[in-house]
Write a protein that holds these residues in place. Structure first.
Motif, PDB file in Angstrom:
ATOM      1  N   VAL A  22       0.710  -1.360  -0.178  1.00 21.58           N
ATOM      2  CA  VAL A  22       0.025  -0.242  -0.247  1.00 21.58           C
ATOM      3  C   VAL A  22       0.914   1.425   0.057  1.00 21.58           C
ATOM      4  O   VAL A  22       0.752   1.913  -1.026  1.00 21.58           O
ATOM      5  N   ALA A  23       1.566   0.857   0.705  1.00 18.26           N
ATOM      6  CA  ALA A  23       2.743   2.505   0.869  1.00 18.26           C
ATOM      7  C   ALA A  23       3.343   2.925   0.204  1.00 18.26           C
ATOM      8  O   ALA A  23       3.781   3.964  -0.112  1.00 18.26           O
ATOM      9  N   ARG A  24       3.667   1.681  -1.524  1.00 17.09           N
ATOM     10  CA  ARG A  24       4.087   2.479  -2.052  1.00 17.09           C
ATOM     11  C   ARG A  24       3.526   3.002  -3.485  1.00 17.09           C
ATOM     12  O   ARG A  24       4.324   4.138  -4.220  1.00 17.09           O
ATOM     13  N   PHE A  25       2.413   3.394  -3.557  1.00 15.51           N
ATOM     14  CA  PHE A  25       1.471   4.027  -3.745  1.00 15.51           C
ATOM     15  C   PHE A  25       0.788   5.415  -2.545  1.00 15.51           C
ATOM     16  O   PHE A  25       0.155   6.420  -3.505  1.00 15.51           O
ATOM     17  N   ARG A  26       1.606   5.662  -1.858  1.00 17.54           N
ATOM     18  CA  ARG A  26       1.137   6.966  -1.215  1.00 17.54           C
ATOM     19  C   ARG A  26       2.523   8.014  -2.202  1.00 17.54           C
ATOM     20  O   ARG A  26       1.863   9.285  -2.294  1.00 17.54           O
ATOM     21  N   ASP A  27       3.499   7.290  -2.863  1.00 22.79           N
ATOM     22  CA  ASP A  27       4.076   8.699  -3.902  1.00 22.79           C
ATOM     23  C   ASP A  27       3.124   9.381  -5.162  1.00 22.79           C
ATOM     24  O   ASP A  27       2.901   7.542  -5.566  1.00 22.79           O
ATOM     25  N   PRO A  28       2.724  10.271  -5.257  1.00 28.46           N
ATOM     26  CA  PRO A  28       2.158  10.590  -5.992  1.00 28.46           C
ATOM     27  C   PRO A  28       2.287  10.227  -7.532  1.00 28.46           C
ATOM     28  O   PRO A  28       1.826   9.509  -8.482  1.00 28.46           O
ATOM     29  N   GLU A  29       3.793   9.922  -8.234  1.00 32.35           N
ATOM     30  CA  GLU A  29       4.470   9.709  -8.825  1.00 32.35           C
ATOM     31  C   GLU A  29       4.132   8.301  -9.234  1.00 32.35           C
ATOM     32  O   GLU A  29       3.820   8.058 -10.834  1.00 32.35           O
ATOM     33  N   VAL A  30       4.056   7.472  -8.579  1.00 33.46           N
ATOM     34  CA  VAL A  30       4.332   6.472  -8.907  1.00 33.46           C
ATOM     35  C   VAL A  30       2.360   5.824  -8.747  1.00 33.46           C
ATOM     36  O   VAL A  30       2.289   5.151 -10.174  1.00 33.46           O
ATOM     37  N   ALA A  31       1.680   6.405  -8.141  1.00 32.66           N
ATOM     38  CA  ALA A  31       0.071   6.074  -8.821  1.00 32.66           C
ATOM     39  C   ALA A  31       0.161   6.614  -9.743  1.00 32.66           C
ATOM     40  O   ALA A  31      -0.615   5.917 -10.630  1.00 32.66           O
ATOM     41  N   ALA A  32       0.336   7.557 -10.357  1.00 30.29           N
ATOM     42  CA  ALA A  32       0.148   8.388 -11.905  1.00 30.29           C
ATOM     43  C   ALA A  32       0.718   7.709 -12.991  1.00 30.29           C
ATOM     44  O   ALA A  32       0.009   7.600 -13.587  1.00 30.29           O
TER      45      ALA A  32
ATOM     46  N   MET B 170      -6.846   4.141  -4.572  1.00 28.05           N
ATOM     47  CA  MET B 170      -5.059   5.367  -4.504  1.00 28.05           C
ATOM     48  C   MET B 170      -4.887   6.489  -3.791  1.00 28.05           C
ATOM     49  O   MET B 170      -4.220   6.564  -2.864  1.00 28.05           O
ATOM     50  N   ALA B 171      -5.997   6.917  -3.516  1.00 28.28           N
ATOM     51  CA  ALA B 171      -6.241   8.090  -2.905  1.00 28.28           C
ATOM     52  C   ALA B 171      -6.716   7.649  -0.787  1.00 28.28           C
ATOM     53  O   ALA B 171      -6.103   7.838  -0.081  1.00 28.28           O
TER      54      ALA B 171
END
Length: 287
Positions: free
Chosen positions: A151-161, A206-207
């Motif tokens: 889950v934590a990896r998607f806290r990075d907006p660039e990774v999520a985008a 993602m949010a």
């Protein structure tokens, strides 16, 4: 036969799980329920959806309880879309109270949370005023046990985008498979993944990941220690995401807590051992 006595067939029919909706503000919230009447029990999900509670709902209804397993806005089968602000634990707690109000659930009610839903449940108890009479946590986040790496990896907006729908679904498939452990079949995995095939729900997830922050549980510890409300921990011992050592710590530090360990069960013990989980919840909620 006395006219007021129900047959086994009637009880079984009333305990069938069904999906319904209720309008909460400007959002149509979807939820699973079973039974027709009885003391209400609100069941909260985390990084999955209301599907995690489905195996135990008939048992709760047959025991005379009235369970409601909601999908948070933007997740599962509910309408809407979460943002970083509306996906925080305090904001989700607000939605739970609005959901209860929309269903005319007033007065003390029992509450259970799984995964991040457990953080929301702890918040509702700790801040008071919500009328929580009993709190059950099932393989919940506690202390600083979260967010887990998946889950934590998607806290990075660039990774999520940068994550494509195929990459997202592949990642969630791996996590769901591990969380289900021995219960994992292709059909069940596909059932759990189904809501995430919709882009709006993926963005909401993602949010939720972006808003995940262990301070929301760490900050609650003093209030939980001071709370006289009975608490139950139901824990799959083979959970690779929320280790049982966190449950043991909670049990030793937080008063009025009982820990029920579920052997050979993982992060979603409702799928691995539904009868055992339901039995523990029923004994607790009907005590």
């Amino acid at each position: 036969m006395n006219g007021s006595t129900k047959t086994d067939a009637q009880v079984s029919a009333e305990a069938r799980v069904r999906r319904s909706t209720v309008r909460v503000g400007d959002t149509v919230v979807s939820y699973l329920t079973a039974g027709q009447e009885g003391p209400p029990v609100l069941l909260l999900h985390g990084t999955y959806w209301s599907r995690v509670w489905r195996p135990v709902l008939p048992h709760l209804a047959e025991a005379g309880l009235r369970p409601f397993a909601l999908d948070f806005p933007g997740l599962g089968r509910s309408d809407g879309e979460l943002t970083l602000e509306t996906a925080s634990v305090p904001a989700l707690a607000d939605r739970v109270e609005e959901f209860a109000s929309a269903l005319d659930i007033s007065g003390p009610f029992a509450l259970a949370g799984h995964d991040i839903g457990g953080a929301v449940a702890q918040h509702l108890l700790a801040r008071g005023g919500s009328g929580v009479s009993r709190l059950a946590l099932v393989n919940s986040v506690t202390y600083d046990s979260w967010p887990v790496p998946a889950v934590a990896r998607f806290r990075d907006p660039e990774v999520a985008a940068a994550t494509t729908s195929e990459e997202f679904l592949s990642a969630r498939r791996r996590v769901v498979t591990a969380a289900l452990a021995g219960a994992a079949t292709e059909e069940l995995i596909a059932d759990y993944l189904a809501p995430w095939t919709e882009a709006r729900v993926r963005r909401s997830w993602m949010a939720l990941a972006g808003a995940a922050d262990s301070r929301y549980t760490l900050d609650l510890v003093p209030a939980l220690r001071a709370s006289p409300v009975p608490k139950l921990l139901v824990w799959g011992e083979d959970d690779g995401f929320q280790g049982v050592e966190y449950a043991e710590r909670f049990d030793s530090e937080i008063p009025e807590t009982t820990l029920v360990r579920i052997p050979e069960a993982a992060h979603i013990p409702t799928e691995n051992a539904p009868d055992e989980v339901a039995r523990a919840l029923i004994e607790f909620f009907t005590a």
